[in-house]
Design an enzyme around this catalytic site. Structure first.
Site, PDB file in Angstrom:
ATOM      1  N   ASP A  31       0.861  -1.190   0.000  1.00  0.00           N
ATOM      2  CA  ASP A  31       0.000   0.000   0.000  1.00  0.00           C
ATOM      3  C   ASP A  31       0.893   1.235   0.000  1.00  0.00           C
ATOM      4  O   ASP A  31       1.941   1.238   0.653  1.00  0.00           O
ATOM      5  CB  ASP A  31      -0.906   0.010   1.240  1.00  0.00           C
ATOM      6  CG  ASP A  31      -2.169   0.813   1.005  1.00  0.00           C
ATOM      7  OD1 ASP A  31      -3.257   0.209   0.987  1.00  0.00           O
ATOM      8  OD2 ASP A  31      -2.061   2.050   0.805  1.00  0.00           O
ATOM      9  N   GLU A 156     -18.580  -7.426   4.263  1.00  0.00           N
ATOM     10  CA  GLU A 156     -17.933  -6.870   5.451  1.00  0.00           C
ATOM     11  C   GLU A 156     -18.613  -7.474   6.678  1.00  0.00           C
ATOM     12  O   GLU A 156     -19.814  -7.713   6.675  1.00  0.00           O
ATOM     13  CB  GLU A 156     -18.073  -5.345   5.462  1.00  0.00           C
ATOM     14  CG  GLU A 156     -17.284  -4.710   4.343  1.00  0.00           C
ATOM     15  CD  GLU A 156     -17.295  -3.192   4.402  1.00  0.00           C
ATOM     16  OE1 GLU A 156     -17.638  -2.624   5.437  1.00  0.00           O
ATOM     17  OE2 GLU A 156     -16.949  -2.586   3.372  1.00  0.00           O
ATOM     18  N   ASN A 209     -24.161  -7.539  -7.356  1.00  0.00           N
ATOM     19  CA  ASN A 209     -24.425  -6.500  -6.355  1.00  0.00           C
ATOM     20  C   ASN A 209     -25.697  -5.718  -6.706  1.00  0.00           C
ATOM     21  O   ASN A 209     -26.496  -5.388  -5.831  1.00  0.00           O
ATOM     22  CB  ASN A 209     -23.234  -5.553  -6.236  1.00  0.00           C
ATOM     23  CG  ASN A 209     -22.215  -6.052  -5.226  1.00  0.00           C
ATOM     24  OD1 ASN A 209     -22.360  -7.146  -4.678  1.00  0.00           O
ATOM     25  ND2 ASN A 209     -21.188  -5.274  -4.967  1.00  0.00           N
ATOM     26  N   PHE A 250     -31.743 -11.215   1.966  1.00  0.00           N
ATOM     27  CA  PHE A 250     -31.842  -9.874   1.379  1.00  0.00           C
ATOM     28  C   PHE A 250     -33.279  -9.428   1.144  1.00  0.00           C
ATOM     29  O   PHE A 250     -33.571  -8.643   0.253  1.00  0.00           O
ATOM     30  CB  PHE A 250     -30.988  -9.757   0.105  1.00  0.00           C
ATOM     31  CG  PHE A 250     -29.538  -9.571   0.465  1.00  0.00           C
ATOM     32  CD1 PHE A 250     -28.794 -10.628   0.964  1.00  0.00           C
ATOM     33  CD2 PHE A 250     -28.932  -8.334   0.355  1.00  0.00           C
ATOM     34  CE1 PHE A 250     -27.488 -10.441   1.367  1.00  0.00           C
ATOM     35  CE2 PHE A 250     -27.619  -8.145   0.753  1.00  0.00           C
ATOM     36  CZ  PHE A 250     -26.901  -9.205   1.255  1.00  0.00           C
ATOM     37  N   LEU A 251     -34.165  -9.966   1.978  1.00  0.00           N
ATOM     38  CA  LEU A 251     -35.553  -9.485   1.960  1.00  0.00           C
ATOM     39  C   LEU A 251     -35.883  -8.840   3.305  1.00  0.00           C
ATOM     40  O   LEU A 251     -37.023  -8.898   3.753  1.00  0.00           O
ATOM     41  CB  LEU A 251     -36.523 -10.636   1.669  1.00  0.00           C
ATOM     42  CG  LEU A 251     -36.553 -11.169   0.232  1.00  0.00           C
ATOM     43  CD1 LEU A 251     -37.621 -12.253   0.084  1.00  0.00           C
ATOM     44  CD2 LEU A 251     -36.826 -10.051  -0.788  1.00  0.00           C
ATOM     45  N   GLY A 258     -26.577   0.588   2.500  1.00  0.00           N
ATOM     46  CA  GLY A 258     -25.490   1.561   2.485  1.00  0.00           C
ATOM     47  C   GLY A 258     -24.196   0.816   2.240  1.00  0.00           C
ATOM     48  O   GLY A 258     -24.191  -0.253   1.640  1.00  0.00           O
ATOM     49  N   CYS A 261     -20.188  -0.578  -1.233  1.00  0.00           N
ATOM     50  CA  CYS A 261     -20.334  -1.451  -2.404  1.00  0.00           C
ATOM     51  C   CYS A 261     -21.618  -1.188  -3.178  1.00  0.00           C
ATOM     52  O   CYS A 261     -21.571  -0.738  -4.324  1.00  0.00           O
ATOM     53  CB  CYS A 261     -20.257  -2.902  -1.962  1.00  0.00           C
ATOM     54  SG  CYS A 261     -18.724  -3.262  -1.136  1.00  0.00           S
ATOM     55  N   LYS A 264     -22.283   2.520  -4.694  1.00  0.00           N
ATOM     56  CA  LYS A 264     -21.337   2.918  -5.740  1.00  0.00           C
ATOM     57  C   LYS A 264     -21.370   1.951  -6.936  1.00  0.00           C
ATOM     58  O   LYS A 264     -21.265   2.378  -8.075  1.00  0.00           O
ATOM     59  CB  LYS A 264     -19.941   3.094  -5.146  1.00  0.00           C
ATOM     60  CG  LYS A 264     -18.940   2.030  -5.417  1.00  0.00           C
ATOM     61  CD  LYS A 264     -17.588   2.366  -4.833  1.00  0.00           C
ATOM     62  CE  LYS A 264     -16.782   1.121  -4.525  1.00  0.00           C
ATOM     63  NZ  LYS A 264     -16.456   0.245  -5.615  1.00  0.00           N
ATOM     64  N   LYS A 321     -24.092  -1.435   8.603  1.00  0.00           N
ATOM     65  CA  LYS A 321     -24.749  -2.693   8.972  1.00  0.00           C
ATOM     66  C   LYS A 321     -24.030  -3.215  10.215  1.00  0.00           C
ATOM     67  O   LYS A 321     -22.999  -2.637  10.628  1.00  0.00           O
ATOM     68  CB  LYS A 321     -24.709  -3.705   7.839  1.00  0.00           C
ATOM     69  CG  LYS A 321     -23.317  -4.169   7.475  1.00  0.00           C
ATOM     70  CD  LYS A 321     -23.382  -5.322   6.495  1.00  0.00           C
ATOM     71  CE  LYS A 321     -22.025  -5.959   6.322  1.00  0.00           C
ATOM     72  NZ  LYS A 321     -22.059  -7.131   5.459  1.00  0.00           N
TER      73      LYS A 321
HETATM   74  C1  UGA Z   1     -21.921  -6.569  -0.462  1.00  0.00           C
HETATM   75  C2  UGA Z   1     -22.241  -7.952  -1.036  1.00  0.00           C
HETATM   76  O1  UGA Z   1     -23.187  -8.620  -0.196  1.00  0.00           O
HETATM   77  C3  UGA Z   1     -20.985  -8.800  -1.179  1.00  0.00           C
HETATM   78  O2  UGA Z   1     -21.290 -10.025  -1.815  1.00  0.00           O
HETATM   79  C4  UGA Z   1     -19.960  -8.022  -2.022  1.00  0.00           C
HETATM   80  O3  UGA Z   1     -18.742  -8.742  -2.159  1.00  0.00           O
HETATM   81  C5  UGA Z   1     -19.687  -6.688  -1.370  1.00  0.00           C
HETATM   82  O4  UGA Z   1     -20.911  -5.944  -1.259  1.00  0.00           O
HETATM   83  C6  UGA Z   1     -18.685  -5.945  -2.227  1.00  0.00           C
HETATM   84  O5  UGA Z   1     -19.000  -5.648  -3.373  1.00  0.00           O
HETATM   85  O6  UGA Z   1     -17.534  -5.764  -1.799  1.00  0.00           O
HETATM   86  P1  UGA Z   1     -21.494  -5.590   2.000  1.00  0.00           P
HETATM   87  O7  UGA Z   1     -21.536  -4.249   1.358  1.00  0.00           O
HETATM   88  O8  UGA Z   1     -20.404  -5.916   2.937  1.00  0.00           O
HETATM   89  O9  UGA Z   1     -21.446  -6.748   0.873  1.00  0.00           O
HETATM   90  O10 UGA Z   1     -22.843  -5.758   2.824  1.00  0.00           O
HETATM   91  P2  UGA Z   1     -24.227  -6.533   2.681  1.00  0.00           P
HETATM   92  O11 UGA Z   1     -24.313  -7.536   3.751  1.00  0.00           O
HETATM   93  O12 UGA Z   1     -24.453  -6.993   1.311  1.00  0.00           O
HETATM   94  O13 UGA Z   1     -25.248  -5.354   3.024  1.00  0.00           O
HETATM   95  C7  UGA Z   1     -25.311  -4.177   2.221  1.00  0.00           C
HETATM   96  C8  UGA Z   1     -26.380  -3.239   2.735  1.00  0.00           C
HETATM   97  O14 UGA Z   1     -27.684  -3.768   2.508  1.00  0.00           O
HETATM   98  C9  UGA Z   1     -26.304  -2.962   4.250  1.00  0.00           C
HETATM   99  O15 UGA Z   1     -26.529  -1.581   4.473  1.00  0.00           O
HETATM  100  C10 UGA Z   1     -27.422  -3.786   4.818  1.00  0.00           C
HETATM  101  O16 UGA Z   1     -27.947  -3.274   6.016  1.00  0.00           O
HETATM  102  C11 UGA Z   1     -28.441  -3.719   3.696  1.00  0.00           C
HETATM  103  N1  UGA Z   1     -29.404  -4.851   3.685  1.00  0.00           N
HETATM  104  C12 UGA Z   1     -28.962  -6.124   3.471  1.00  0.00           C
HETATM  105  C13 UGA Z   1     -30.756  -4.607   3.856  1.00  0.00           C
HETATM  106  O17 UGA Z   1     -31.192  -3.451   4.055  1.00  0.00           O
HETATM  107  N2  UGA Z   1     -31.625  -5.663   3.826  1.00  0.00           N
HETATM  108  C14 UGA Z   1     -31.226  -6.932   3.623  1.00  0.00           C
HETATM  109  O18 UGA Z   1     -32.077  -7.848   3.591  1.00  0.00           O
HETATM  110  C15 UGA Z   1     -29.849  -7.168   3.436  1.00  0.00           C
END
Ligand code: UGA
Length: 432
Positions: A31, A156, A209, A250-251, A258, A261, A264, A321
């Site tokens: 880095d 994450e 995503n 994811f429901l 937020g 990932c 953006k 999250k």
């Molecule tokens: C997400 C993807 O899930 C990963 O597979 C991917 O590798 C990653 O982005 C990336 O591109 O690096 P992440 O951003 O860590 O992972 O978090 P998620 O668990 O996916 O949650 C994303 C957002 O959706 C959070 O704010 C969470 O609170 C929200 N969420 C998730 C909901 O509002 N409802 C749900 O049912 C699930």
């Protein structure tokens, strides 16, 4: 055992590099942020991630993992190079690929033997081609190399677990040699390996995503209908989720997605689609619904408290999250700012993200426990689904609050139970 160089020690780079060393490879993580590298050498992690520190310590000790700012040396001493630098959003929604391009040039000028260059960062389709072209243009000698795309699907908060237990490994390649090396690197991991061309691999990442984000906005839209009709979104999601074609994951309705990932990547996928001549309007609606959920929560607080000016609002949860300290694009930022604009006084607590939050959210009184937040607050607002909040002593919370009002942006409690306990409990998409 392969000699691997991972360039970029952000979420993806640090976790990938560490996990690849655990799989038996010799990994050097690079880095250009010298402070970050110095901290990593002292085992100070830039992120909170379950299990990461132990793995870093173990593999540094057994000399399979090291950290450095010397990119030239990292490239020269490795056969396999993962590019894991940031691809932040630009004003117009497109991904800023200048870091990827700079690394491609560095690789070219330091090429001393065959290298496999793998794009691990989330990038728009055609980046692999551009990386190849850039290296070709800047090469000093005619040395063979391959470019590949190997998108990351880790979440994450469970990044280490996800790396070792992925649903699939996607390998986008142009040559058999690249495929063989990547298959070998991932051979200790039990997961289906999908080999594709580079462009398809790039699109798999953006499309995955975007699809997950669409699922969240879809359920949030349905939650809005449930509220109007007097139905219960958690039951609706359960009923839909039993259908294997849909799935329950994811429901979860709430204040929207937020993190660094989904928001953006959605913008970047929409941008590249437009550039390719296709207007992906569905994604715009997904973003619109997502923004609406933040506003909806503020409206619910207004409905409960009427005038927000001078009211004390206790906020539980700031990270985007649970199980992470990441504040990037966290719904809490928009929501707290909207409340402050209306003159509300904010108290907040988060188990992990307060140091990062203090840099972003000013004029907030940060406290050390949920109980300190409840004390004297006009209402309690839940913005992140931390387990600690689910396990709170609710009787104590009720006594401490000025009024027993909870506005839950993540639906972490059972509404009937909360009512029995004497709370005015307001969730998302559930009967009040
Ligand atoms: C997400 C993807 O899930 C990963 O597979 C991917 O590798 C990653 O982005 C990336 O591109 O690096 P992440 O951003 O860590 O992972 O978090 P998620 O668990 O996916 O949650 C994303 C957002 O959706 C959070 O704010 C969470 O609170 C929200 N969420 C998730 C909901 O509002 N409802 C749900 O049912 C699930």
């Amino acid at each position: 055992m392969r000699k691997i160089c991972v360039i970029g020690t952000g979420y993806v780079g640090l976790v990938t590099g560490t996990c690849l060393s655990e799989l038996g490879n010799k990994v050097i993580c690079i880095d250009n942020d010298t402070k970050k590298i110095a901290a990593l050498k002292k085992f100070k992690m830039p992120i909170f991630e379950e299990g990461l520190l132990d793995l870093v310590k173990k593999n540094v000790k057994n000399k399979r993992l090291s950290f450095s700012s010397d990119i030239d040396d990292g490239i020269k001493s490795s056969e396999v190079i993962f590019i894991a630098v940031g691809t932040p959003p630009r004003e117009d929604g497109s991904a800023d690929l200048s870091y990827v391009e700079a690394v491609a040039r560095e690789i070219a000028v330091n090429m001393n033997s065959y290298k496999l260059i793998i794009d691990k960062s989330t990038v728009p389709v055609e980046t692999g081609n551009q990386v190849e072209l850039t290296i070709q243009r800047n090469l000093k000698k005619d040395i063979p190399f391959d470019v590949a795309s190997n998108p990351e699907f880790l979440r994450e908060g469970s990044a280490v677990y996800d790396t070792f237990n992925p649903d699939r490994i996607v390998i986008g390649v142009k040559s058999k040699r690249a495929e063989t090396i990547l298959r070998e690197i991932y051979s200790p991991i039990k997961a289906p390996v999908l080999v594709t061309d580079i462009k398809s691999a790039e699109i798999i990442k953006h499309a995955s995503n975007s699809f997950l984000a669409t699922k969240i906005s879809f359920i949030n839209a349905v939650a809005n209908i449930c509220e109007r009709a007097g139905a219960d979104i958690t039951k609706v999601a359960e009923g839909m989720g039993y259908d294997k074609r849909i799935g329950r994951a994811f429901l979860n309705a709430g204040i929207g997605f937020g993190g660094f990932c989904f928001p953006k990547d959605l913008e970047a996928f929409s941008w590249i689609s437009r550039k390719l001549g296709y207007d992906f309007n569905l994604l715009k609606e997904v973003m619109k619904i997502n923004d609406g959920q933040r506003k909806l929560l503020v409206k619910k607080i207004e409905d409960a408290l009427w005038v927000l000016k001078s009211k004390v609002i206790g906020v539980l949860g700031l990270s985007f999250k649970a199980d992470t300290d990441d504040m990037r694009f966290a719904p809490s930022i928009d929501i707290i700012k909207m409340l402050q604009e209306q003159g509300a006084n904010i108290k907040a607590y988060d188990p992990q993200s307060m140091d990062k939050a203090k840099e972003i959210l000013k004029d907030v009184k940060y406290e050390k426990t949920p109980y300190a937040i409840a004390k004297g607050s006009d209402c309690l607002v839940i913005l992140t689904e931390w387990k600690e909040f689910k396990n709170m002593d609710l009787a104590k919370i009720k006594k401490l609050l000025k009024h027993p009002i909870i506005i839950d942006g993540r639906n972490i409690f059972d509404p009937d139970k909360m009512k029995k306990l004497g709370f005015v409990y307001v969730g998302i998409g559930i009967k009040e």
